[in-house]
Write a protein that holds these residues in place. Structure first.
Motif, mmCIF file in Angstrom:
data_model
loop_
_atom_site.group_PDB
_atom_site.id
_atom_site.type_symbol
_atom_site.label_atom_id
_atom_site.label_comp_id
_atom_site.label_asym_id
_atom_site.label_seq_id
_atom_site.Cartn_x
_atom_site.Cartn_y
_atom_site.Cartn_z
ATOM 1 N N SER A 291 33.626 -17.244 -29.841
ATOM 2 C CA SER A 291 32.386 -17.850 -30.256
ATOM 3 C C SER A 291 32.390 -19.004 -30.701
ATOM 4 N N GLN A 292 33.504 -19.397 -31.541
ATOM 5 C CA GLN A 292 33.910 -20.618 -32.245
ATOM 6 C C GLN A 292 33.822 -21.732 -31.214
ATOM 7 N N VAL A 293 34.374 -21.402 -30.038
ATOM 8 C CA VAL A 293 34.441 -22.480 -29.106
ATOM 9 C C VAL A 293 33.079 -22.836 -28.524
ATOM 10 N N GLU A 294 32.397 -21.586 -28.322
ATOM 11 C CA GLU A 294 31.090 -21.814 -28.046
ATOM 12 C C GLU A 294 30.141 -22.598 -28.657
ATOM 13 N N SER A 295 30.299 -22.535 -29.946
ATOM 14 C CA SER A 295 29.467 -23.180 -30.841
ATOM 15 C C SER A 295 29.742 -24.604 -30.539
ATOM 16 N N VAL A 296 30.987 -25.083 -30.302
ATOM 17 C CA VAL A 296 31.200 -26.529 -30.278
ATOM 18 C C VAL A 296 30.326 -26.782 -28.828
ATOM 19 N N LEU A 297 30.796 -26.046 -27.722
ATOM 20 C CA LEU A 297 30.400 -26.305 -26.355
ATOM 21 C C LEU A 297 28.797 -26.300 -26.299
ATOM 22 N N ILE A 298 28.234 -25.548 -27.034
ATOM 23 C CA ILE A 298 26.726 -25.447 -26.706
ATOM 24 C C ILE A 298 25.912 -26.793 -27.125
ATOM 25 N N ARG A 299 26.555 -27.581 -28.136
ATOM 26 C CA ARG A 299 25.700 -28.634 -28.605
ATOM 27 C C ARG A 299 26.117 -30.083 -28.021
ATOM 28 N N GLN A 300 27.033 -29.911 -26.862
ATOM 29 C CA GLN A 300 27.449 -30.920 -26.187
ATOM 30 C C GLN A 300 26.316 -31.441 -25.198
ATOM 31 N N GLU A 301 26.206 -32.883 -24.853
ATOM 32 C CA GLU A 301 25.460 -33.357 -23.753
ATOM 33 C C GLU A 301 26.066 -33.003 -22.352
ATOM 34 N N HIS A 302 25.414 -33.025 -21.361
ATOM 35 C CA HIS A 302 26.083 -33.023 -19.781
ATOM 36 C C HIS A 302 26.519 -31.631 -19.568
ATOM 37 N N ILE A 303 26.973 -30.757 -20.397
ATOM 38 C CA ILE A 303 27.439 -29.541 -19.906
ATOM 39 C C ILE A 303 26.513 -28.335 -20.385
ATOM 40 N N GLY A 304 26.684 -27.214 -19.543
ATOM 41 C CA GLY A 304 25.831 -26.226 -19.697
ATOM 42 C C GLY A 304 26.579 -25.035 -20.555
ATOM 43 N N PRO A 305 25.816 -23.961 -20.705
ATOM 44 C CA PRO A 305 26.244 -22.859 -21.591
ATOM 45 C C PRO A 305 27.463 -21.890 -21.088
ATOM 46 N N HIS A 306 27.855 -22.149 -19.777
ATOM 47 C CA HIS A 306 28.688 -21.175 -19.334
ATOM 48 C C HIS A 306 30.217 -21.763 -19.324
ATOM 49 N N TYR A 307 31.102 -20.976 -19.575
ATOM 50 C CA TYR A 307 32.275 -21.299 -19.981
ATOM 51 C C TYR A 307 33.340 -20.082 -19.839
ATOM 52 N N MET A 308 34.818 -20.323 -19.574
ATOM 53 C CA MET A 308 35.527 -19.580 -19.460
ATOM 54 C C MET A 308 36.876 -20.121 -20.302
ATOM 55 N N LEU A 309 37.310 -18.891 -21.079
ATOM 56 C CA LEU A 309 38.561 -19.474 -21.834
ATOM 57 C C LEU A 309 39.802 -18.799 -21.136
ATOM 58 N N ILE A 310 40.867 -19.881 -20.693
ATOM 59 C CA ILE A 310 41.913 -19.120 -20.049
ATOM 60 C C ILE A 310 43.263 -19.283 -21.040
ATOM 61 N N VAL A 311 43.928 -18.337 -21.376
ATOM 62 C CA VAL A 311 45.136 -18.735 -22.334
ATOM 63 C C VAL A 311 46.314 -18.460 -21.428
ATOM 64 N N ARG A 312 47.406 -19.303 -21.531
ATOM 65 C CA ARG A 312 48.594 -19.283 -20.870
ATOM 66 C C ARG A 312 49.746 -19.399 -21.643
ATOM 67 N N ARG A 313 50.785 -18.874 -21.217
ATOM 68 C CA ARG A 313 52.031 -19.210 -21.856
ATOM 69 C C ARG A 313 52.970 -19.968 -21.115
ATOM 70 N N GLU A 314 53.210 -21.495 -21.858
ATOM 71 C CA GLU A 314 54.080 -22.370 -20.947
ATOM 72 C C GLU A 314 55.233 -22.643 -21.695
ATOM 73 N N GLY A 315 56.671 -21.762 -21.185
ATOM 74 C CA GLY A 315 57.793 -21.770 -22.071
ATOM 75 C C GLY A 315 57.361 -20.883 -23.284
ATOM 76 N N VAL A 316 57.685 -21.554 -24.406
ATOM 77 C CA VAL A 316 57.297 -20.685 -25.779
ATOM 78 C C VAL A 316 56.015 -20.960 -26.036
ATOM 79 N N MET A 317 55.378 -22.008 -25.664
ATOM 80 C CA MET A 317 54.038 -22.299 -26.056
ATOM 81 C C MET A 317 52.929 -21.554 -25.441
#
Ligand code: ZN
Length: 429
Positions: free
Chosen positions: A338-364
């Motif tokens: 929801s914290q990411v959503e609150s940033v996204l939703i006030r941006q221009e040019h983008i819609g309210p639909h999003y997906m968060l993808i978490v990955r592990r690259e090495g140890v990061m």
């Protein structure tokens, strides 16, 4: 108000009522719920150890695991013939939690949902379109009973069939929309795209079944020209009716005459003072079929028992930030979608639909924010894309303290949800 006497009860009187009802619930568990009695005994608790609500903090929590282990009816406190209704969670990964109601539980359920609807300003002159799923999900039926109890005209649409939803919304002059916020957003976009907002009579939204940000509510309000309100409940605790937002919209009033609430530190289990943010823990006070001790909701919120301008005395809980289950830990930082959503939703040019993808690259651990553009032609301008991406990256960094990868995708390519949204894909496991 639906039950003004109960909803404006003085705080001292309320505490006395809670105490009296808790004593009855505690005795009911010891007498009639053998599995719950066993769980308490295993934790070293005997019936006489608890004299009042002040002793509650000594008791073990109940959580979703107990429902799985005792599936289907182990936690119940009445014989099967006294159960007149069963509901369940969706149970996507394991056995669902079964919720049950006696005839008296059903009566209370109607009243609690009527309270929620009355709080949102619904009256018997309204026409309510229920776009919640019916079936085993508690949402559709719960709100339906509340609305029916008030004498509201109901359209039990269920979820899906968006075109038909819009047609009925216009032809039946629906004034109230009941839905998950994700589906309300989806419907509201369809309304905007079809340019039919002025043909609608909608005035109030009753949104529940999942959390949402104020920014998302604002977007739905704008698209539909309505006042959006939130309500809250869990299948394990009897579904919707636990709390709902009044028109002051400064939190959801908890039906404290039926539910005793605590806020705990989700890591240590310690009870936190009023006003602090933590996990909501609920002890139902009047449920016959399924009394529970200290049920951990996993929802993160805080409580406020100051008197509300609407006149109700019941404490309010903040609309939930998110579930502690949904909380992502990325490089040691706690993040709610929801914290990411609150940033996204006030941006221009983008819609309210999003997906968060978490990955592990090495140890990061890395977080990719995939978000949809409103206008596909932006994809042709590299400079424009880079500007939008950098703005989102910078705002997320300043609010959450982490750097994310932002991917902008073409309109209508991110998955839509008719029920509860699933916006996180964790590929680390
Ligand atoms: Zn209020």
């Amino acid at each position: 108000m639906w039950q003004p006497e109960q909803e404006t009860i003085g705080r001292a009187e309320l505490r006395a009522l809670q105490e009296q009802r808790f004593q009855a619930a505690w005795a009911h568990i010891w007498l009639n719920a053998p599995a719950q009695r066993g769980i308490l005994r295993d934790a070293g608790v005997e019936q006489g150890d608890v004299r009042s609500l002040d002793d509650l903090h000594k008791l073990p929590f109940t959580d979703k695991r107990a429902f799985t282990e005792q599936y289907p009816f182990g936690l119940f406190a009445v014989p099967p013939e006294d159960i007149v209704r069963l509901h369940s969670t969706s149970g996507t990964t394991s056995k669902p939690s079964m919720g049950g109601y006696t005839a008296r539980d059903m009566q209370n359920w109607k009243d609690l949902n009527a309270r929620v609807c009355a709080m949102a300003g619904v009256t018997k002159h309204d026409t309510a379109q229920i776009s919640f799923g019916f079936g085993m999900f508690t949402g559709g039926f719960g709100l339906n009973y509340g609305l029916e109890h008030m004498g509201v005209r109901i359209l039990p649409m269920g979820s899906g069939q968006t075109e038909k939803q819009l047609m009925m919304m216009i032809d039946m002059a629906s004034t109230v929309l009941v839905a998950t916020p994700s589906y309300a957003l989806y419907l509201s976009e369809a309304v905007r795209e079809a340019g039919i907002r002025d043909s609608l009579k909608l005035r109030v939204g009753l949104f529940g079944g999942e959390g949402h940000t104020p920014e998302m509510a604002a977007q739905i309000e704008e698209n539909l020209g309505i006042t959006a309100t939130s309500n809250y409940g869990l299948c394990e605790l009897g579904g919707p009716g636990l709390s709902g937002e009044c028109l002051e919209r400064k939190g959801m009033h908890i039906a404290e005459d039926h539910f005793y609430c605590e806020i705990i530190d989700p890591d240590t289990g310690a009870v936190l003072p009023e006003g602090e943010t933590g996990e909501l823990v609920v002890t139902p006070l009047t449920r016959q079929a399924l009394p529970l001790i200290r049920y951990r909701t996993k929802d993160i919120t805080r409580l406020n028992s100051e008197r509300c301008a609407c006149g109700r005395t019941h404490a309010r809980m903040n609309p939930t930030l998110g579930r502690s289950d949904d909380m992502l830990i990325i490089r040691g930082v706690n993040i709610f979608p929801s914290q990411v959503e609150s940033v996204l939703i006030r941006q221009e040019h983008i819609g309210p639909h999003y997906m968060l993808i978490v990955r592990r690259e090495g140890v990061m651990d890395t977080l990719e924010v995939q978000v949809e553009l409103v206008d596909g032609s932006v994809l042709e301008s590299y400079r424009m894309l880079e500007t939008i991406r950098e703005k989102i990256r910078a705002e997320i960094r300043s609010i959450l303290g982490i750097t994310v990868k932002v991917t902008l995708v073409a309109p209508q390519t991110v998955e839509r949800f008719m029920g509860k949204a699933r916006r996180v894909r964790d590929e680390r496991k």
